[in-house]
Design a protein around this motif. Structure first.
Motif, mmCIF file in Angstrom:
data_model
loop_
_atom_site.group_PDB
_atom_site.id
_atom_site.type_symbol
_atom_site.label_atom_id
_atom_site.label_comp_id
_atom_site.label_asym_id
_atom_site.label_seq_id
_atom_site.Cartn_x
_atom_site.Cartn_y
_atom_site.Cartn_z
ATOM 1 N N GLN A 5 7.108 3.241 -14.693
ATOM 2 C CA GLN A 5 5.831 2.889 -14.080
ATOM 3 C C GLN A 5 5.832 1.402 -13.766
ATOM 4 O OE1 GLN A 5 3.324 4.457 -12.879
ATOM 5 N NE2 GLN A 5 1.832 2.837 -12.672
ATOM 6 N N MET A 6 5.230 1.055 -12.630
ATOM 7 C CA MET A 6 5.134 -0.346 -12.235
ATOM 8 C C MET A 6 3.780 -0.569 -11.582
ATOM 9 S SD MET A 6 7.447 -2.469 -9.474
ATOM 10 C CE MET A 6 8.923 -2.573 -10.468
ATOM 11 N N ALA A 64 22.353 -5.606 -10.397
ATOM 12 C CA ALA A 64 23.604 -5.136 -9.776
ATOM 13 C C ALA A 64 23.329 -3.994 -8.808
ATOM 14 C CB ALA A 64 24.593 -4.700 -10.852
ATOM 15 N N MET A 65 22.456 -3.075 -9.191
ATOM 16 C CA MET A 65 22.097 -1.961 -8.307
ATOM 17 C C MET A 65 21.432 -2.483 -7.033
ATOM 18 S SD MET A 65 20.638 0.749 -11.147
ATOM 19 C CE MET A 65 20.085 1.968 -9.952
ATOM 20 N N ASP A 66 20.533 -3.440 -7.191
ATOM 21 C CA ASP A 66 19.833 -4.017 -6.034
ATOM 22 C C ASP A 66 20.802 -4.740 -5.105
ATOM 23 O OD1 ASP A 66 17.481 -3.041 -7.074
ATOM 24 O OD2 ASP A 66 16.713 -4.993 -7.713
ATOM 25 N N ALA A 67 21.737 -5.480 -5.677
ATOM 26 C CA ALA A 67 22.706 -6.228 -4.870
ATOM 27 C C ALA A 67 23.597 -5.300 -4.048
ATOM 28 C CB ALA A 67 23.565 -7.114 -5.779
ATOM 29 N N ALA A 68 23.812 -4.091 -4.543
ATOM 30 C CA ALA A 68 24.685 -3.127 -3.851
ATOM 31 C C ALA A 68 23.918 -2.222 -2.898
ATOM 32 C CB ALA A 68 25.421 -2.279 -4.889
ATOM 33 N N ASN A 69 22.609 -2.397 -2.806
ATOM 34 C CA ASN A 69 21.777 -1.520 -1.987
ATOM 35 C C ASN A 69 21.268 -2.297 -0.769
ATOM 36 O OD1 ASN A 69 19.566 -0.060 -0.897
ATOM 37 N ND2 ASN A 69 19.217 0.964 -2.856
ATOM 38 N N PRO A 70 21.800 -2.001 0.438
ATOM 39 C CA PRO A 70 21.398 -2.746 1.637
ATOM 40 C C PRO A 70 19.898 -2.664 1.931
ATOM 41 C CG PRO A 70 23.317 -1.368 2.101
ATOM 42 C CD PRO A 70 22.844 -1.010 0.738
ATOM 43 N N LYS A 71 19.274 -1.533 1.648
ATOM 44 C CA LYS A 71 17.841 -1.385 1.928
ATOM 45 C C LYS A 71 17.020 -2.272 0.983
ATOM 46 C CE LYS A 71 15.079 0.681 4.778
ATOM 47 N NZ LYS A 71 15.157 0.425 6.206
ATOM 48 N N VAL A 72 17.432 -2.346 -0.273
ATOM 49 C CA VAL A 72 16.746 -3.240 -1.212
ATOM 50 C C VAL A 72 16.927 -4.688 -0.772
ATOM 51 C CG1 VAL A 72 16.704 -4.105 -3.598
ATOM 52 C CG2 VAL A 72 16.861 -1.640 -3.168
ATOM 53 N N LYS A 109 11.033 2.629 -3.647
ATOM 54 C CA LYS A 109 10.507 3.392 -4.786
ATOM 55 C C LYS A 109 11.640 4.107 -5.515
ATOM 56 C CE LYS A 109 6.589 5.561 -4.755
ATOM 57 N NZ LYS A 109 5.441 6.422 -4.469
ATOM 58 N N LYS A 110 12.566 4.694 -4.766
ATOM 59 C CA LYS A 110 13.691 5.407 -5.384
ATOM 60 C C LYS A 110 14.545 4.440 -6.206
ATOM 61 C CE LYS A 110 17.647 8.407 -4.255
ATOM 62 N NZ LYS A 110 18.397 7.957 -5.415
ATOM 63 N N SER A 111 14.790 3.250 -5.682
ATOM 64 C CA SER A 111 15.617 2.284 -6.417
ATOM 65 C C SER A 111 14.940 1.854 -7.712
ATOM 66 C CB SER A 111 15.940 1.067 -5.543
ATOM 67 O OG SER A 111 14.829 0.201 -5.416
ATOM 68 N N LYS A 116 0.855 -1.196 0.000
ATOM 69 C CA LYS A 116 0.000 0.000 0.000
ATOM 70 C C LYS A 116 0.886 1.239 0.000
ATOM 71 C CE LYS A 116 -3.969 -2.027 2.294
ATOM 72 N NZ LYS A 116 -4.796 -2.064 3.492
ATOM 73 N N THR A 117 0.421 2.273 -0.662
ATOM 74 C CA THR A 117 1.201 3.507 -0.806
ATOM 75 C C THR A 117 1.727 4.017 0.526
ATOM 76 O OG1 THR A 117 -0.087 4.084 -2.753
ATOM 77 C CG2 THR A 117 1.126 5.866 -1.690
ATOM 78 N N GLU A 118 0.901 3.998 1.550
ATOM 79 C CA GLU A 118 1.316 4.559 2.839
ATOM 80 C C GLU A 118 2.339 3.693 3.574
ATOM 81 O OE1 GLU A 118 -2.689 2.430 3.620
ATOM 82 O OE2 GLU A 118 -1.833 3.670 2.031
ATOM 83 N N ASN A 119 2.513 2.451 3.156
ATOM 84 C CA ASN A 119 3.475 1.558 3.809
ATOM 85 C C ASN A 119 4.723 1.290 2.971
ATOM 86 O OD1 ASN A 119 1.632 1.217 5.957
ATOM 87 N ND2 ASN A 119 0.544 -0.326 4.787
ATOM 88 N N ALA A 120 4.743 1.809 1.755
ATOM 89 C CA ALA A 120 5.872 1.571 0.856
ATOM 90 C C ALA A 120 7.131 2.234 1.408
ATOM 91 C CB ALA A 120 5.551 2.116 -0.533
ATOM 92 N N TRP A 121 8.245 1.565 1.256
ATOM 93 C CA TRP A 121 9.523 2.123 1.689
ATOM 94 C C TRP A 121 10.008 3.099 0.615
ATOM 95 C CZ3 TRP A 121 12.952 -2.498 3.714
ATOM 96 C CH2 TRP A 121 12.283 -3.149 4.765
#
Length: 112
Positions: free
Chosen positions: A44-45, A71-79, A34-36, A25-30
């Motif tokens: 759009q997704m 590769a971007m996801d693997a380097a991003n601890p939050k993702v 979204k930035k990643s 849900k929009t209000e619970n999205a991290w």
């Protein structure tokens, strides 16, 4: 622009499915997630559900590719934290490759 459609299953448990939807849900999205997504070139997704099957539509810029996104996801601890949380709810499709979540779907019909 390019369009990709992907599929994934959820664990077939109503409580877990409700929790999964809660996180989307929009209000619970991290905001970091979204930035990643935007940073990877996804314009759009959308995610749809029927039963425990998910269907994702991604509209991407021409610069997008799956290898760069991975590769971007693997380097991003939050993702990575997000992906670990989501595995509680997600179930790979039987024909998915080892470690693969979302499976790219093949277009078999286009009206135009």
């Amino acid at each position: 622009m390019n369009r990709y459609c992907l599929a994934l299953d959820l664990v077939d448990d109503p409580v877990l499915i409700a929790e999964y939807e809660h996180w989307h849900k929009t209000e619970n999205a991290w905001p970091e997630i979204k930035k990643s997504i935007f940073d990877a070139g996804i314009a759009q997704m959308e995610i749809y559900r029927t039963g425990n099957r998910l269907f994702m539509i991604m509209d991407t810029y021409d610069s997008f590719n799956f290898e760069t996104k991975a590769a971007m996801d693997a380097a991003n601890p939050k993702v990575q934290e997000w992906e670990q949380l989501m595995w509680k709810y997600q179930l790979a499709l039987p024909w998915a490759k080892e470690g693969e979540k979302w499976v790219l779907m093949e277009e078999i019909f286009n009206l135009v």
